[in-house]
Every structure is written in C-alpha cells, then in structure tokens.
Design an enzyme around this catalytic site. Structure first.
Site, PDB file in Angstrom:
ATOM      1  N   LYS A  65       0.729  -1.152  -0.040  1.00  0.00           N
ATOM      2  CA  LYS A  65       0.012  -0.104  -0.238  1.00  0.00           C
ATOM      3  C   LYS A  65       0.882   1.177   0.088  1.00  0.00           C
ATOM      4  CE  LYS A  65      -2.319  -1.870   3.738  1.00  0.00           C
ATOM      5  NZ  LYS A  65      -1.847  -2.983   3.622  1.00  0.00           N
ATOM      6  N   THR A  66       1.992   1.238   1.001  1.00  0.00           N
ATOM      7  CA  THR A  66       2.955   2.281   0.864  1.00  0.00           C
ATOM      8  C   THR A  66       3.502   2.680  -0.411  1.00  0.00           C
ATOM      9  OG1 THR A  66       2.942   1.883   3.160  1.00  0.00           O
ATOM     10  CG2 THR A  66       4.606   3.538   2.160  1.00  0.00           C
ATOM     11  N   ASP A 110      -0.942   6.221   6.901  1.00  0.00           N
ATOM     12  CA  ASP A 110      -1.158   5.141   7.192  1.00  0.00           C
ATOM     13  C   ASP A 110      -1.986   4.526   8.382  1.00  0.00           C
ATOM     14  OD1 ASP A 110      -0.399   2.436   6.749  1.00  0.00           O
ATOM     15  OD2 ASP A 110       1.857   2.687   6.978  1.00  0.00           O
ATOM     16  N   THR A 159      -5.521  -1.697   7.421  1.00  0.00           N
ATOM     17  CA  THR A 159      -5.816  -3.328   7.129  1.00  0.00           C
ATOM     18  C   THR A 159      -7.205  -3.397   7.400  1.00  0.00           C
ATOM     19  OG1 THR A 159      -4.715  -3.240   9.194  1.00  0.00           O
ATOM     20  CG2 THR A 159      -3.401  -3.835   7.695  1.00  0.00           C
ATOM     21  N   ARG A 218       6.275  -8.421   1.343  1.00  0.00           N
ATOM     22  CA  ARG A 218       7.295  -8.002   2.538  1.00  0.00           C
ATOM     23  C   ARG A 218       8.067  -9.108   3.418  1.00  0.00           C
ATOM     24  NH1 ARG A 218       4.400  -4.419   6.927  1.00  0.00           N
ATOM     25  NH2 ARG A 218       4.393  -3.094   5.343  1.00  0.00           N
TER      26      ARG A 218
END
Ligand code: ADE
Length: 332
Positions: A65-66, A110, A159, A218
């Site tokens: 997302k980032t 975030d 999330t 990740r």
C-alpha cells in the site's frame, strides 16, 4: 567470506527495504486491477492539471500500500507527506499537517483505522471542500475560523476498512483492495530483490521462499534477507534449496509459511476446543495473543489457505489443518 556487494555494507534492514521497494510501475508486480484503475484516475487528473481524487487502499499488511502511494506521488510529480493514524492525536496535529500542505501535495495516512473521531471530523471538510475549521478559545467567547487549503490528494491505507466511519469512507473517490499475491508473482519479486541485494539464488530456493511467504512481498523479502544472512555466515555464496530450508527451520517457519503462533492457534482450536467453533476472544485467551492480532494477522492467511473457516458461531479447524499439523510433527 564471499565478496561484499555495495548493498551489503552496513545498511540496516530499513534502508535495504527501501532499496527493494519498486520505484516504477513496471517493477510493481501484480495487483493488476489496481494498476489499471489508477492508470485512468491519474491520467485524467494529469490531463485536467488537477490533483487526483482522494484514494483509499486496504488489505493485509505488507502487500504494497505504501509502495503504491510512493509510485502515485512520483507519477503526479508531487511531494509525498507521510502521517499515520496513531500519531495524529489532537486536532492541532491534523491542523498542522494540513496547513503545511502545498499545491498538489499528496498526504499519505497509514493505519487510517486508528484515526480518532476528532481527527476524522477535521478531515471531512478538508477532503470535501479543502477547508479546515479551527475553533479559537473556549466557551461563549470562542469563534471558528476557516482556512482554505491548496489542492491536495489524501491517500489513506488500512488493514481494517470496516473500522473507518462511513462518512470518512464515502469521501474517497476510489477504494482499492490489495489481494494476496500469486506465488509466481512472489517468485518474480524474490528474483528481483536478490539481484538488488547482489546475492545469487537458485530456482529451488526461490520457490521455497515464495511458498513460505504467505503470498506477501514484505514477508518474501524478509525471508530472502534472512537466507542471505544464513548464506553469508556459513560462507555460502549462493542461496540454494538447502540454505532456504535451513533458514526457515531456524526461524521455525514451516513450508507453507506458518509460524509457531499460527500452529499454536490451530492446535488450540483442535485440542482445547475440539475443532471449534470457537470465538476470537476465547481463542486469544487460550494462546495468550491479542484478539486483534489473531483477526488481522493470523486468521486471514489461515482462512485463505483453507486451514480454518469462520462460521457464525466461531472459528472451525478444517481437515487440512489436522493433516498439516500431523505432517509438521513428522517433519520435526
Ligand atoms: N514490494 C511490495 N509490493 C511489491 C510489488 N507489487 N512488486 C514488487 N515488489 C513489491
């Protein structure tokens, strides 16, 4: 000792992570539906010489997302200003953040589900009409002043989209759900990351790491970095299948990416609750984990791979979970 690549010299994990982050749409693998949607939104905004509409990204942690926010900022030639739900505590925090925005900036928030109501309410007029209302003073003498903001885009990531208030959710021009990645896409990501890190890796090891990555870039990158550590301290100059397996073993991660806590959770459902159904709170108490962590981190993947099912009366372990735990015991 194998020769050190530039990437290996005293770089901490965070710096390495930013090196591994895709810096172009071409390097951003998968999530095709999102890239397609964004392409239209961003091209239209550029054509009109305007800021893009506000965007919401939701999905499990580590899915990129980032990274998307960074790519959008690059595409729009805009500054990316970063904040997060828990760090915006008081009205003053959001007023300071918003009033520092310049024309065309992108504000990335975030963990948006952790914004408190006061901050959410300050965001409504900012998102809708580029205004912030500031109350000065207290009691009968107080007054409200209204500040105009420059055109900007808010990108929020979460999330837990269900925890955003509906007035906030409705103010985004588009909401995109990031899905788990396909194993073949994770394999591409691992190969690219190994190249950036300057470490050789064979196809067997790529496949082992990809299958243990919980379909999450990740985690794939983290397992790759740990395999590289393992190779380095053992004077191995290439990550092969054996190195990858030994690394997973050291981390107590099994072939399908389950950690001790995941296996404890499955065992608790099976042994303590007779296979279920069991509610999240009871399960949390049984394994000494946070209920939120169970719901946000463990469960989505266990459900995705068919180890547990969520029913109206709670979680149930599937036949696959029984079988997996038996197999893991045999392996050990
Ligand atoms: N890292 C995080 N998300 C990624 C993606 N979609 N492609 C490549 N690397 C990534």
């Amino acid at each position: 000792m194998p020769k050190k690549s530039i990437a290996k010299t005293n770089k901490d994990d965070q710096v390495i992570d930013s090196m591994l982050r895709p810096s172009s749409w071409q390097d951003y693998i998968g999530q095709e539906h999102i890239k397609k949607g964004l392409r239209v939104i961003l091209a239209a905004a550029k054509k009109r010489n305007e800021s893009s509409d506000h965007l919401l990204f939701y999905g499990q942690a580590g899915l990129g997302k980032t990274t998307l926010a960074n790519l959008i900022a690059k595409e729009m030639n805009a500054n990316l200003k970063i904040a997060s739900g828990p760090t915006l505590e008081k009205v003053g925090d959001i007023v300071a953040t918003l009033s520092n925005l310049e024309n065309g900036d992108i504000l990335f928030i975030d963990e948006a589900h952790r914004l408190n109501r006061v901050i959410e309410e300050a965001l409504y007029p900012a998102m809708e009409s580029r205004k912030i209302h500031i109350i000065i003073g207290k009691g009968p003498a107080s007054r409200t002043i209204c500040l105009d903001l420059p055109p900007f885009t808010l990108i929020a990531a979460t999330t837990r989209p269900n925890l955003l208030s509906s007035p906030l959710r409705s103010r985004f021009g588009a909401a995109f759900r990031l899905d788990y990645y396909e194993v073949k896409d994770i394999e591409i990501i691992i190969k690219r990351s190994a190249e950036i890190l300057g470490i050789g890796i064979d196809l067997g090891a790529v496949s082992i790491i990809a299958n243990a990555s919980r379909f999450t870039p990740r985690i794939a990158n983290r397992l790759l970095k740990r395999s590289r550590d393992f190779a380095e301290v053992n004077n191995i100059n290439m990550i092969d299948s054996e190195t990858a397996y030994k690394t997973l073993n050291l981390l107590e991660i099994d072939k399908i990416g389950l950690e001790i806590a995941d296996r404890q959770l499955l065992e608790a459902i099976i042994k303590k609750f007779n296979g279920g159904p069991v509610g999240a709170s009871n399960l949390a108490a049984a394994i000494g984990e946070d209920k939120e962590i169970i719901e946000e981190v463990f469960e989505p993947y266990l459900i995705r791979i068919g180890m547990i099912q969520r029913t109206s009366s709670g979680r149930v372990a599937t036949e696959k979970a029984y079988k997996h735990l038996r197999n893991v015991k045999h392996e050990v």
